[in-house]
Design a protein around this motif. Structure first.
Motif, PDB file in Angstrom:
ATOM      1  N   PHE A 287       9.341  -4.380 -18.588  1.00  0.00           N
ATOM      2  CA  PHE A 287       8.692  -3.269 -17.893  1.00  0.00           C
ATOM      3  C   PHE A 287       9.384  -3.137 -16.763  1.00  0.00           C
ATOM      4  CE2 PHE A 287       7.900  -7.290 -15.639  1.00  0.00           C
ATOM      5  CZ  PHE A 287       7.582  -7.009 -14.265  1.00  0.00           C
ATOM      6  N   ARG A 288       9.075  -1.917 -16.349  1.00  0.00           N
ATOM      7  CA  ARG A 288       9.523  -1.383 -14.724  1.00  0.00           C
ATOM      8  C   ARG A 288       8.518  -0.611 -14.052  1.00  0.00           C
ATOM      9  NH1 ARG A 288      14.894   1.712 -14.567  1.00  0.00           N
ATOM     10  NH2 ARG A 288      14.963   0.645 -12.632  1.00  0.00           N
ATOM     11  N   TYR A 289       8.645  -0.505 -12.935  1.00  0.00           N
ATOM     12  CA  TYR A 289       7.749   0.468 -12.351  1.00  0.00           C
ATOM     13  C   TYR A 289       8.049   1.896 -12.169  1.00  0.00           C
ATOM     14  CZ  TYR A 289       5.532  -4.065 -10.437  1.00  0.00           C
ATOM     15  OH  TYR A 289       4.956  -5.020 -10.165  1.00  0.00           O
ATOM     16  N   LEU A 290       7.270   3.004 -12.182  1.00  0.00           N
ATOM     17  CA  LEU A 290       7.772   4.291 -11.942  1.00  0.00           C
ATOM     18  C   LEU A 290       6.877   4.921 -10.978  1.00  0.00           C
ATOM     19  CD1 LEU A 290       9.328   6.849 -12.978  1.00  0.00           C
ATOM     20  CD2 LEU A 290       7.204   7.102 -14.629  1.00  0.00           C
ATOM     21  N   ALA A 291       7.401   5.272  -9.807  1.00  0.00           N
ATOM     22  CA  ALA A 291       7.041   5.809  -8.631  1.00  0.00           C
ATOM     23  C   ALA A 291       6.868   7.590  -8.671  1.00  0.00           C
ATOM     24  CB  ALA A 291       7.299   5.473  -7.450  1.00  0.00           C
ATOM     25  N   ALA A 292       6.513   8.075  -7.884  1.00  0.00           N
ATOM     26  CA  ALA A 292       6.715   9.692  -7.823  1.00  0.00           C
ATOM     27  C   ALA A 292       7.992  10.181  -7.699  1.00  0.00           C
ATOM     28  CB  ALA A 292       5.599   9.989  -6.392  1.00  0.00           C
ATOM     29  N   GLY A 293       8.192  11.047  -7.967  1.00  0.00           N
ATOM     30  CA  GLY A 293       9.813  11.633  -7.863  1.00  0.00           C
ATOM     31  C   GLY A 293      10.622  11.125  -9.075  1.00  0.00           C
ATOM     32  N   ASP A 294      10.014  10.545  -9.877  1.00  0.00           N
ATOM     33  CA  ASP A 294      11.139   9.903 -11.031  1.00  0.00           C
ATOM     34  C   ASP A 294      11.694   8.688 -10.530  1.00  0.00           C
ATOM     35  OD1 ASP A 294      11.450   9.742 -13.797  1.00  0.00           O
ATOM     36  OD2 ASP A 294      13.481  10.710 -13.645  1.00  0.00           O
ATOM     37  N   TYR A 295      11.095   7.983  -9.545  1.00  0.00           N
ATOM     38  CA  TYR A 295      12.018   6.599  -8.965  1.00  0.00           C
ATOM     39  C   TYR A 295      11.394   5.719  -9.774  1.00  0.00           C
ATOM     40  CZ  TYR A 295      12.993   3.035  -5.776  1.00  0.00           C
ATOM     41  OH  TYR A 295      13.136   1.965  -4.985  1.00  0.00           O
ATOM     42  N   TRP A 296      12.471   4.946 -10.554  1.00  0.00           N
ATOM     43  CA  TRP A 296      12.161   3.823 -11.559  1.00  0.00           C
ATOM     44  C   TRP A 296      12.682   2.467 -10.498  1.00  0.00           C
ATOM     45  CZ3 TRP A 296      10.137   3.372 -16.078  1.00  0.00           C
ATOM     46  CH2 TRP A 296       9.814   4.685 -16.794  1.00  0.00           C
ATOM     47  N   PHE A 297      11.991   1.438 -10.474  1.00  0.00           N
ATOM     48  CA  PHE A 297      12.388   0.285 -10.065  1.00  0.00           C
ATOM     49  C   PHE A 297      11.772  -1.002 -10.508  1.00  0.00           C
ATOM     50  CE2 PHE A 297       8.658   1.512  -7.820  1.00  0.00           C
ATOM     51  CZ  PHE A 297       7.807   0.431  -7.323  1.00  0.00           C
TER      52      PHE A 297
ATOM     53  N   ALA B 287       0.676  -1.374   0.002  1.00  0.00           N
ATOM     54  CA  ALA B 287      -0.121   0.051  -0.047  1.00  0.00           C
ATOM     55  C   ALA B 287       0.862   1.397  -0.208  1.00  0.00           C
ATOM     56  CB  ALA B 287      -0.852  -0.004   0.982  1.00  0.00           C
ATOM     57  N   ASP B 288       2.032   1.212   0.593  1.00  0.00           N
ATOM     58  CA  ASP B 288       2.762   2.605   0.695  1.00  0.00           C
ATOM     59  C   ASP B 288       4.098   2.520   0.449  1.00  0.00           C
ATOM     60  OD1 ASP B 288       3.600   1.109   2.917  1.00  0.00           O
ATOM     61  OD2 ASP B 288       2.763   2.202   4.506  1.00  0.00           O
ATOM     62  N   THR B 289       4.765   1.424  -0.091  1.00  0.00           N
ATOM     63  CA  THR B 289       6.140   1.444  -0.489  1.00  0.00           C
ATOM     64  C   THR B 289       6.293   1.175  -1.900  1.00  0.00           C
ATOM     65  OG1 THR B 289       6.720   0.506   1.703  1.00  0.00           O
ATOM     66  CG2 THR B 289       8.236   0.164   0.075  1.00  0.00           C
ATOM     67  N   PRO B 290       6.779   2.224  -2.811  1.00  0.00           N
ATOM     68  CA  PRO B 290       6.957   3.428  -2.346  1.00  0.00           C
ATOM     69  C   PRO B 290       5.884   4.255  -2.139  1.00  0.00           C
ATOM     70  CG  PRO B 290       7.491   3.127  -4.695  1.00  0.00           C
ATOM     71  CD  PRO B 290       7.065   1.704  -4.105  1.00  0.00           C
ATOM     72  N   PRO B 291       5.977   5.321  -1.476  1.00  0.00           N
ATOM     73  CA  PRO B 291       4.777   6.224  -1.247  1.00  0.00           C
ATOM     74  C   PRO B 291       4.463   6.996  -2.614  1.00  0.00           C
ATOM     75  CG  PRO B 291       6.829   7.137  -0.337  1.00  0.00           C
ATOM     76  CD  PRO B 291       7.099   5.745  -0.969  1.00  0.00           C
TER      77      PRO B 291
ATOM     78  N   HIS C 121      15.778 -10.182 -15.743  1.00  0.00           N
ATOM     79  CA  HIS C 121      15.878  -8.708 -15.864  1.00  0.00           C
ATOM     80  C   HIS C 121      17.142  -9.006 -17.004  1.00  0.00           C
ATOM     81  CE1 HIS C 121      14.765  -9.164 -11.798  1.00  0.00           C
ATOM     82  NE2 HIS C 121      14.004  -7.794 -12.105  1.00  0.00           N
ATOM     83  N   ASP C 122      16.961  -7.759 -17.637  1.00  0.00           N
ATOM     84  CA  ASP C 122      17.628  -7.598 -19.040  1.00  0.00           C
ATOM     85  C   ASP C 122      18.676  -6.456 -18.851  1.00  0.00           C
ATOM     86  OD1 ASP C 122      16.042  -5.358 -19.258  1.00  0.00           O
ATOM     87  OD2 ASP C 122      15.243  -5.931 -21.437  1.00  0.00           O
ATOM     88  N   GLY C 123      19.297  -6.277 -17.722  1.00  0.00           N
ATOM     89  CA  GLY C 123      19.883  -5.283 -17.298  1.00  0.00           C
ATOM     90  C   GLY C 123      19.237  -4.284 -16.473  1.00  0.00           C
ATOM     91  N   THR C 124      18.524  -3.097 -17.117  1.00  0.00           N
ATOM     92  CA  THR C 124      17.716  -2.222 -16.570  1.00  0.00           C
ATOM     93  C   THR C 124      16.395  -2.634 -16.421  1.00  0.00           C
ATOM     94  OG1 THR C 124      18.980  -0.566 -17.950  1.00  0.00           O
ATOM     95  CG2 THR C 124      17.074   0.029 -16.744  1.00  0.00           C
TER      96      THR C 124
END
Length: 91
Positions: A64-74, A19-23, A82-85
């Protein structure tokens, strides 16, 4: 976490985060949505986690990747690889 439902001509993949990670808002961004943030934004579920379901074509491999607030990719720890990035998903 990834939840998969195999159907005749596609695979429904549900991308699930706590629910809250990342916010803040998080979207799943990948080759299946032309890497456009906000196309598939995770929404709250009754169990307290956030999720979004994406219908992916039959057999294939997707990055694919996830994109959170503050331009935080994970990446997704439970991805098929995983193919690197990027995280990789096999349907």
């Amino acid at each position: 976490m990834l939840e998969r439902k195999q159907l005749k001509d596609r695979t429904d993949v549900t991308f699930v985060l706590s629910a809250d990670t990342p916010p803040g808002p998080v979207s799943v961004v990948g080759d299946f949505n032309d890497w456009k943030p906000g196309t598939h934004t995770l929404e709250p579920r009754k169990d307290g986690r956030r999720a979004v379901t994406v219908a992916l074509p039959g057999k294939g491999v997707h990055s694919f990747r996830y994109l959170a607030a503050g331009d935080y990719w994970f990446n997704e720890d439970q991805a098929d690889g995983h193919d690197g990035t990027n995280s990789r998903l096999h349907t």
